[in-house]
Design a protein around this motif. Sequence first.
Motif, PDB file in Angstrom:
ATOM      1  N   GLU A 345       0.841  -1.216   0.000  1.00 13.54           N
ATOM      2  CA  GLU A 345       0.000   0.000   0.000  1.00 13.54           C
ATOM      3  C   GLU A 345       0.864   1.249   0.000  1.00 13.54           C
ATOM      4  OE1 GLU A 345      -3.604  -1.460   2.753  1.00 13.54           O
ATOM      5  OE2 GLU A 345      -2.777   0.504   3.242  1.00 13.54           O
ATOM      6  N   ASP A 348       2.365   1.757  -3.359  1.00 19.57           N
ATOM      7  CA  ASP A 348       1.390   2.173  -4.365  1.00 19.57           C
ATOM      8  C   ASP A 348       0.973   3.635  -4.197  1.00 19.57           C
ATOM      9  OD1 ASP A 348       1.580  -0.335  -5.276  1.00 19.57           O
ATOM     10  OD2 ASP A 348      -0.385  -1.043  -4.542  1.00 19.57           O
ATOM     11  N   THR A 349       1.025   4.118  -2.963  1.00 18.92           N
ATOM     12  CA  THR A 349       0.551   5.494  -2.748  1.00 18.92           C
ATOM     13  C   THR A 349       1.703   6.505  -2.648  1.00 18.92           C
ATOM     14  OG1 THR A 349       0.483   5.011  -0.383  1.00 18.92           O
ATOM     15  CG2 THR A 349      -1.602   4.811  -1.575  1.00 18.92           C
ATOM     16  N   PRO A 351       4.422   9.137  -3.641  1.00 19.18           N
ATOM     17  CA  PRO A 351       4.489  10.067  -4.783  1.00 19.18           C
ATOM     18  C   PRO A 351       5.617   9.689  -5.720  1.00 19.18           C
ATOM     19  CG  PRO A 351       5.144  11.133  -2.694  1.00 19.18           C
ATOM     20  CD  PRO A 351       4.752   9.729  -2.368  1.00 19.18           C
TER      21      PRO A 351
END
Length: 352
Positions: A345, A348-349, A351
């Motif tokens: 997670e 994936d998040t 920047p």
Amino acid sequence: MTKPYEPTIHQRSLDRDCTTLSRHVLQQLKSFGPNAQDLSALMNRLALAGKLIARRLSRAGIVEGVLGFTGDENVQGETVKKMDVYANDVFISVFKQSGLVCRLASEEMETPYYIPENCPIGRYTLLYDPIDGSSNIDTNLNVGSIFAIRQQEGNDETGEALDLLQNGRKQLAAGYILYGPSTVLVYSLGNGVHAFTLDPSLGEFILWQENITVPEHGPVYSTNEGNFWQWEDSYRDYIRYVHRHEGYTGRYSGALVGDFHRILLQGGVFLYPGTRKKPEGKLRLLYETAPLGFLMEQAGGRASTGSENILDVVPDKLHQRTPFVVGSSEDVELVESFVQERAREARDTAPV
Ligand code: AHM
Ligand code: MG
């Protein structure tokens, strides 16, 4: 003609009583060669340390110097108990006389302790936690000692023990002594895990169980849930999971050796993750988590930091701490799956 001797009903219990620790070590190594003799002697010395410590613990409150604090702090800023000091000295005295150990490193000493008279021939280093879970002593609950034996490699002139900063696969032997209702010594030489019970009337550790295997899954999760607010989300996810599923039960004694022993025999998982105050967790690699990880792997279970096998971790200092997840393979994998999920997670998040 005289009749051949028939074994009596006593034979089985006598055979059992004769399987002492030193005999077992030699059987394990299938040799009477010098290395086997050394390891047998070292295990005997560890057993003696265990007997001395058990004897003193059994008289807590009626002899001086068992209960309470010394008033000092150890190298890690923790308050020192009188038994921590006594047990540390026991290991030093016992191994001074072994001739085999040149250096000891323990939780209670900032730098390793050298026994110069042993060094010309002493080919081994002993790493140990003399009293694990010492906060349990004053309330008469179980505590333990943890140990690992490594080959001494070179001479560390700086005193920083740089040659000790290697992974857990370098351990020749590892084990613990649990001071509970009975005193139990559990060890492995990399060929299965074996447990002995101290028979106080004989003064000997007698074989209790050979080749212990941990169940693939067990009901116990063992952790200090008071730290929940300080954990990373992945560990909170795991605890929420066990709270919401049938079949789990929490058990935590405050002494790693006791909690580990329960899991070794009955299955489950022990966790001491990093906390906000101690991001690396509380437990130390070289004399706590690596020896217990070695045992758990030998018993068919797993030990990890949550993301890496504990036996692969190379420390960069003697008293290095590691997060610790240890126990039944399925249970350790389940904890790791929550860690991996949160890591995914975060990736994936992140920047770009
Ligand atoms: P110690 O070796 O100084 O006693 O510390 C290790 C002990 C473990 O036996 C036990 O699992 C843990 O510390 C308990 O810590 P906490 O009180 O934070 O739950
Ligand atoms: Mg400890």
